[in-house]
Scaffold this active site. Structure first.
Site, PDB file in Angstrom:
ATOM      1  N   SER A  36       0.812  -1.221   0.000  1.00 31.54           N
ATOM      2  CA  SER A  36       0.000   0.000   0.000  1.00 31.54           C
ATOM      3  C   SER A  36       0.846   1.271   0.000  1.00 31.54           C
ATOM      4  O   SER A  36       0.352   2.339  -0.373  1.00 31.54           O
ATOM      5  CB  SER A  36      -0.934   0.011   1.212  1.00 31.54           C
ATOM      6  N   ASP A 319      -3.674   8.249   7.678  1.00 32.47           N
ATOM      7  CA  ASP A 319      -4.670   7.434   8.386  1.00 32.47           C
ATOM      8  C   ASP A 319      -3.926   6.682   9.492  1.00 32.47           C
ATOM      9  O   ASP A 319      -2.859   7.127   9.905  1.00 32.47           O
ATOM     10  CB  ASP A 319      -5.438   6.516   7.411  1.00 32.47           C
ATOM     11  N   HIS A 322      -0.723   4.807   7.306  1.00 22.26           N
ATOM     12  CA  HIS A 322       0.032   5.326   6.157  1.00 22.26           C
ATOM     13  C   HIS A 322       0.483   6.766   6.356  1.00 22.26           C
ATOM     14  O   HIS A 322      -0.288   7.600   6.830  1.00 22.26           O
ATOM     15  CB  HIS A 322      -0.833   5.223   4.898  1.00 22.26           C
TER      16      HIS A 322
END
Ligand SMILES: *[C@@H]1O[C@H](CO)[C@@H](O)[C@H](O)[C@H]1NC(C)=O
Ligand SMILES: *[C@@H]1O[C@H](CO)[C@@H](O)[C@H](O)[C@H]1NC(C)=O
Ligand SMILES: *[C@@H]1O[C@H](CO)[C@@H](O)[C@H](O)[C@H]1NC(C)=O
Ligand SMILES: *[C@@H]1O[C@H](CO)[C@@H](O)[C@H](O)[C@H]1NC(C)=O
Ligand SMILES: *[C@@H]1O[C@H](CO)[C@@H](O)[C@H](O)[C@H]1NC(C)=O
Length: 363
Positions: A36, A319, A322
């Protein structure tokens, strides 16, 4: 051999001209493998909880929410810019036509070195499958460039980056409610297994023609607001066992870089100390590193359409897991051009791209 040699020369010439016309692109292409931290839209098309193609993700990105797990650019976006690419490297899921001449991004949120990693969240593209996707790209490149040797020549001049391992801990080993790995292996054993599998995967990438390969180590997985909330810190700043995992993995990865460079003499691997550079981003004096900028759901991702913090540069995390673009920019810049000797081993990306490995490869 359907196409004649002059067509190959013409195609390569056109690519070269295009680069010159567009400025100072330092390499013909950049291929990206990862999770991610690098995903730029591949998960949008999968049935998974690990996809973020909705507001407020991308609030500071020129094209809004694209599937990037942050407010703006990712670290690999920043690196592509520093390399002089005029456009972001396209995700494999949507790359088409001659776009692939500039490279492809195969990264997938929640994916790992191991196939089962991240499965509790849904579909993802594990590293083995990212390598399969790269094989299909290579076949498409052969169609464009006309011959296998022209394609090999082309691929050997590209930059490759791989950032894997974070989810093999976060979304596997440290989730005993979904995975048995922590019952079957000690942390040492599991890390050794990961490194062995990863080494094979990196050799496969080499077999597919990669010669300039940058490897991002695992980050401070025990220091994310999500990890701290889930596991507690028992008085420390971060979740110690996760920090230990990360450091163990990174130490071994650095040795793999040494070995691969010793064994595959026509290629160069470098290790990017993502962990240490990430830790150093505290010099940016974030107002808050203990929670993310956006209101999050139980899974640590931003809740759709909620208003995030006003000033994103004041936050280390976007978040619960991340980093913000501010951190990504910091890490991208120091991966490209190291500030401390410990940032990159044996040297940084700016030196990797300048290497002339061709004399060794095509003698
Ligand atoms: C992982 O899945 C791929 C299919 O994408 C398969 O080819 C590979 O053998 C699997 N790896 C392992 C270690 O099971
Ligand atoms: C984990 O272990 C349990 C009990 O031994 C077993 O029932 C289950 O199938 C295992 N799960 C996986 C994913 O291997
Ligand atoms: C918490 O820290 C104390 C003191 O360092 C230690 O004795 C204890 O084992 C730790 N607990 C856990 C769950 O790590
Ligand atoms: C490098 O070569 C040595 C000697 O052949 C071998 O023992 C080692 O496993 C190789 N390492 C890697 C990472 O390929
Ligand atoms: C955002 O925060 C940064 C860092 O604290 C500060 O330099 C900047 O002035 C702030 N911007 C706005 C618009 O408040």
């Amino acid at each position: 051999m359907g196409k004649s040699w002059w067509w190959v020369i013409a195609a390569l010439f056109m690519v070269a001209l295009q680069q010159i016309a567009e400025g100072y692109q330092q390499l013909p292409c950049y291929f990206i493998f990862g999770d991610s931290l690098a995903d730029n839209g591949n998960n949008n098309f999968l049935d998974t909880l690990a996809k973020v193609n909705y507001a407020p993700y991308g609030i500071d990105f020129p094209f809004g929410p694209t599937g990037r797990f942050t407010n703006g650019r990712t670290t690999v976006d920043v690196i592509a810019e520093l390399l002089g690419f005029q456009n972001f490297i396209p995700p494999f899921a949507t790359a088409s036509g001659t776009d692939i001449l500039f490279g492809v991004n195969y990264a997938s949120g929640s994916a790992g070195i191991r196939n089962e990693t991240g499965q509790q969240l849904g579909e993802r593209v594990p590293l083995d499958m990212q390598l399969e996707h790269h094989q299909t790209t290579i076949l498409d490149l052969v169609d464009i460039l006309g011959t296998t040797w022209a394609t090999e020549w082309y691929l050997s001049r590209c930059l490759y980056s791989v950032g894997m391992g974070n989810n093999d801990y976060l979304n596997n080993y440290f989730l005993p409610e979904y995975y048995n790995t922590s019952k079957e292996y000690t942390l040492q054993q599991f890390t050794q297994l990961l490194i062995q599998q990863y080494t094979q995967q990196l050799k496969t990438l080499y077999d597919y023609g990669a010669r300039k390969i940058a490897l991002f180590g695992v980050g401070q997985i025990g220091c994310t607001p999500g990890s701290i909330e889930k596991y507690g810190t028992n008085g420390s700043t971060c979740v110690e066992i996760m920090e230990e995992a990360s450091q163990l993995f990174n130490k071994k990865l650095k040795s793999v870089v040494e070995e691969l460079n010793a064994n595959l003499t026509d290629a160069k691997f470098i290790y990017i100390n993502y962990y240490a550079i990430g830790a150093d981003s505290s010099v940016l004096n974030f107002k808050d590193s203990s929670s993310g900028c956006c209101p999050v759901a139980i899974d640590g991702e931003c809740i759709a359409n909620q208003i995030p913090c006003k000033n994103r540069t004041e936050f280390a995390f976007w978040d619960s897991y991340h980093p913000t673009e501010a951190v990504n920019k910091f890490i991208g810049e120091r991966s490209y051009s190291a500030l401390e000797p410990s940032d990159a081993y044996p040297f940084d990306i700016s030196h990797l791209v300048l290497l002339n490995l061709q004399d060794a490869a095509y003698k």
